[in-house]
Design an enzyme around this catalytic site. Structure first.
Site, PDB file in Angstrom:
ATOM      1  CE  LYS A 112      16.487  17.289  51.330  1.00 47.71           C
ATOM      2  NZ  LYS A 112      17.075  16.292  52.253  1.00 47.71           N
TER       3      LYS A 112
HETATM    4  C1  LIG Z   1      16.968  16.115  53.595  1.00 46.75           C
HETATM    5  C2  LIG Z   1      17.402  14.793  54.121  1.00 46.75           C
HETATM    6  C3  LIG Z   1      16.763  14.195  55.210  1.00 46.75           C
HETATM    7  C4  LIG Z   1      15.667  14.882  55.977  1.00 46.75           C
HETATM    8  O1  LIG Z   1      14.509  15.065  55.184  1.00 46.75           O
HETATM    9  P1  LIG Z   1      13.391  16.121  55.627  1.00 46.75           P
HETATM   10  O2  LIG Z   1      12.418  16.139  54.516  1.00 46.75           O
HETATM   11  O3  LIG Z   1      14.106  17.423  55.807  1.00 46.75           O
HETATM   12  O4  LIG Z   1      12.831  15.613  56.913  1.00 46.75           O
HETATM   13  C5  LIG Z   1      17.165  12.914  55.591  1.00 46.75           C
HETATM   14  N1  LIG Z   1      18.160  12.283  54.949  1.00 46.75           N
HETATM   15  C6  LIG Z   1      18.823  12.825  53.894  1.00 46.75           C
HETATM   16  C7  LIG Z   1      19.919  12.073  53.250  1.00 46.75           C
HETATM   17  C8  LIG Z   1      18.444  14.095  53.453  1.00 46.75           C
HETATM   18  O5  LIG Z   1      19.090  14.633  52.403  1.00 46.75           O
END
Ligand SMILES: *Cc1c(COP(=O)(O)O)cnc(C)c1O
Length: 470
Positions: A112
């Site tokens: 993120k």
């Molecule tokens: C947010 C997240 C996901 C999922 O990602 P999306 O973009 O919501 O599909 C998978 N793994 C981790 C560690 C995340 O923080």
């Protein structure tokens, strides 16, 4: 570049507008009016660029005139300068076919950060052009919250209200949010699931007392992947990985641990831009609405089952709407109708056009707790790599896919294993330690409030604390 809403009736906006707006005023999501396309020669010319420069090249057509080329370069250099690895998103090899793309070298240890470090700077740049104040309201399954808070803490024209489902995020995830004591950061633990939190957030964007776009008191902004700028920033690492593995001459497949369908949709965008992607594998845990939708056309939400991969404990995948819109002929009115019926029934069928469109690029797989633990052990045995539970779900799906043996399959490593230390230890017997960049996380004071999950209590909490803006 102009952006249009998937539901067809919100005004079209430029990049600055969509970045600050988040959700479209008709409840839809913004997408570019058309996909920018790079020729094979242009893609070949991107090979070998440092990450921040590659980022500026990929983002440039999406940003349009909202930033000068110099501003865009500088923001990319600042955002990606905060990563702990020189390559920003380094690639590692498991065996002849399987690769790992490490996306967790940012400040809060999950992918993120790649988008949110950039988004925080974009907010600051755009807000500095007027006297507007932004009230960010977000829902987190754990990682968006900490990454967004790191990106905006202490910025004076922004307040951030972050909802997390009480007791359903890991201790590291919670502390990365709740130990940030800057006065503009407001953490809220709600009784309920991520889906409940996200539904409240979406409702606030459409609340005529709250949202300035509806005549209300606050300019509400989004840090969830409903915000287009997040997806744009994530497109970059698909290019970075594929270029290292021989694109554009060679095709590459990706396996993506998926929750809200944002990360994997960025892969779809990369493919629309001309990157030769053989396949995108959508990997889910037992909360498998996306697997069912892609395999059978059945998009119906069950109740959320908590798992060891909490960032994927999601049943309503917001960004799936972007794919359905694009594959379904970009008919905003039909999309609005289809989503209204989903919101009423919590279930809908994909149209034939949507199913065939998606099948051209996507396959899917579902991993249960055993599949996930086995993948963690395989990574450790095969390559001495300790991977986190989310990444393990991606790796499981990558290894059981039938992608032809001469095509590399890259699993996106979405979080650092130390973020989910208990689950990793259960599966592998190894307890990964936190990188020094997170500091004394477990010694710091925590601050957050608890609220029932109902919309009214959340809205009045925000209204009491946020700054009005026109
Ligand atoms: C947010 C997240 C996901 C999922 O990602 P999306 O973009 O919501 O599909 C998978 N793994 C981790 C560690 C995340 O923080």
């Amino acid at each position: 570049m102009h952006y249009i809403s998937t539901r067809g009736s919100a005004p079209s906006l430029d990049f600055e507008g969509v970045t600050l707006a988040g959700l479209a005023s008709d409840g839809g999501l913004y997408v570019p009016q058309e996909w920018p396309r790079f020729t094979e020669a242009e893609i070949a010319g991107l090979a070998g660029l440092p990450y921040a420069e590659l980022a500026a090249k990929i983002m440039s057509p999406f940003v349009g005139n909202s930033l000068t080329p110099d501003e865009l370069h500088e923001l990319c250099a600042t955002a990606y300068g905060r990563f702990a690895h020189a390559a920003v998103t380094p690639l590692k090899q498991f065996d002849e076919q399987q690769w790992l793309l490490e996306l967790f070298h940012g400040p809060t240890l999950a992918f993120k950060d790649v988008a949110l470090q950039m988004l925080g700077l974009l907010f600051e740049t755009f807000l500095s052009r007027s006297d507007a104040h932004l009230t960010i309201v977000g829902a987190t399954s754990g990682d968006t919250g900490s990454a967004a808070i790191d990106a905006v803490a202490g910025r004076d024209k922004i307040d951030i209200f972050m909802l997390h489902p009480k007791g359903r995020v890991s201790d590291v995830q919670r502390r990365q949010m709740t130990t940030v004591l800057a006065p503009n950061v407001h953490n809220i633990a709600i009784d309920g699931s991520f889906d409940d939190a996200q539904a409240s957030v979406k409702r606030m964007f459409n609340d005529s007392d709250m949202a300035s776009s509806k005549g209300g008191r606050f300019r509400i902004g989004a840090v969830n992947s409903i915000n287009w700028a997040r997806l744009m920033a994530q497109v970059v690492y698909y290019f970075a990985a594929a270029l290292q593995l021989g694109a554009p001459q060679r095709k590459v497949a990706f396996s993506v641990p998926t929750g809200n369908f944002g990360d994997v949709f960025a892969g779809y965008v990369a493919a629309q831009m001309g990157l030769p992607i053989e396949r995108l594998i959508v990997a889910t845990n037992v909360n498998d609405i996306l697997h069912r939708a892609l395999a059978d056309g059945d998009y119906s939400a069950g109740t959320v089952t908590p798992t060891a991969a909490p960032s994927m404990d999601i049943q309503v995948s917001s960004n799936f709407e972007r794919l359905l819109f694009d594959c379904g002929g970009r008919d905003g009115r039909a999309m609005a109708e289809q989503m209204r019926s989903f919101e009423a029934d919590k279930a809908m069928q994909l149209t034939n056009a949507q199913r065939t469109g998606a099948a051209g690029l996507f396959t899917s797989a579902r991993a249960d707790a055993d599949d996930m633990a086995m993948a963690m052990r395989w990574a450790n045995d095969a390559a001495g790599e300790i991977i986190d539970p989310h990444t393990a779900i991606g790796l499981f799906a990558a290894r059981q896919s039938d992608v032809s043996a001469d095509i590399p399959v890259v699993t996106l490593a979405t979080a650092h294993p130390a973020k989910f230390v208990d689950a990793v230890e259960r599966a592998t017997g190894t307890r990964p330690s936190l990188p020094t960049r997170v500091g004394d996380l477990f010694a710091r004071e925590e601050r957050y409030d608890e609220l029932a999950g109902d919309y009214e209590s959340i809205a009045s909490y925000v209204a009491e604390r946020a700054t009005e803006s026109r």
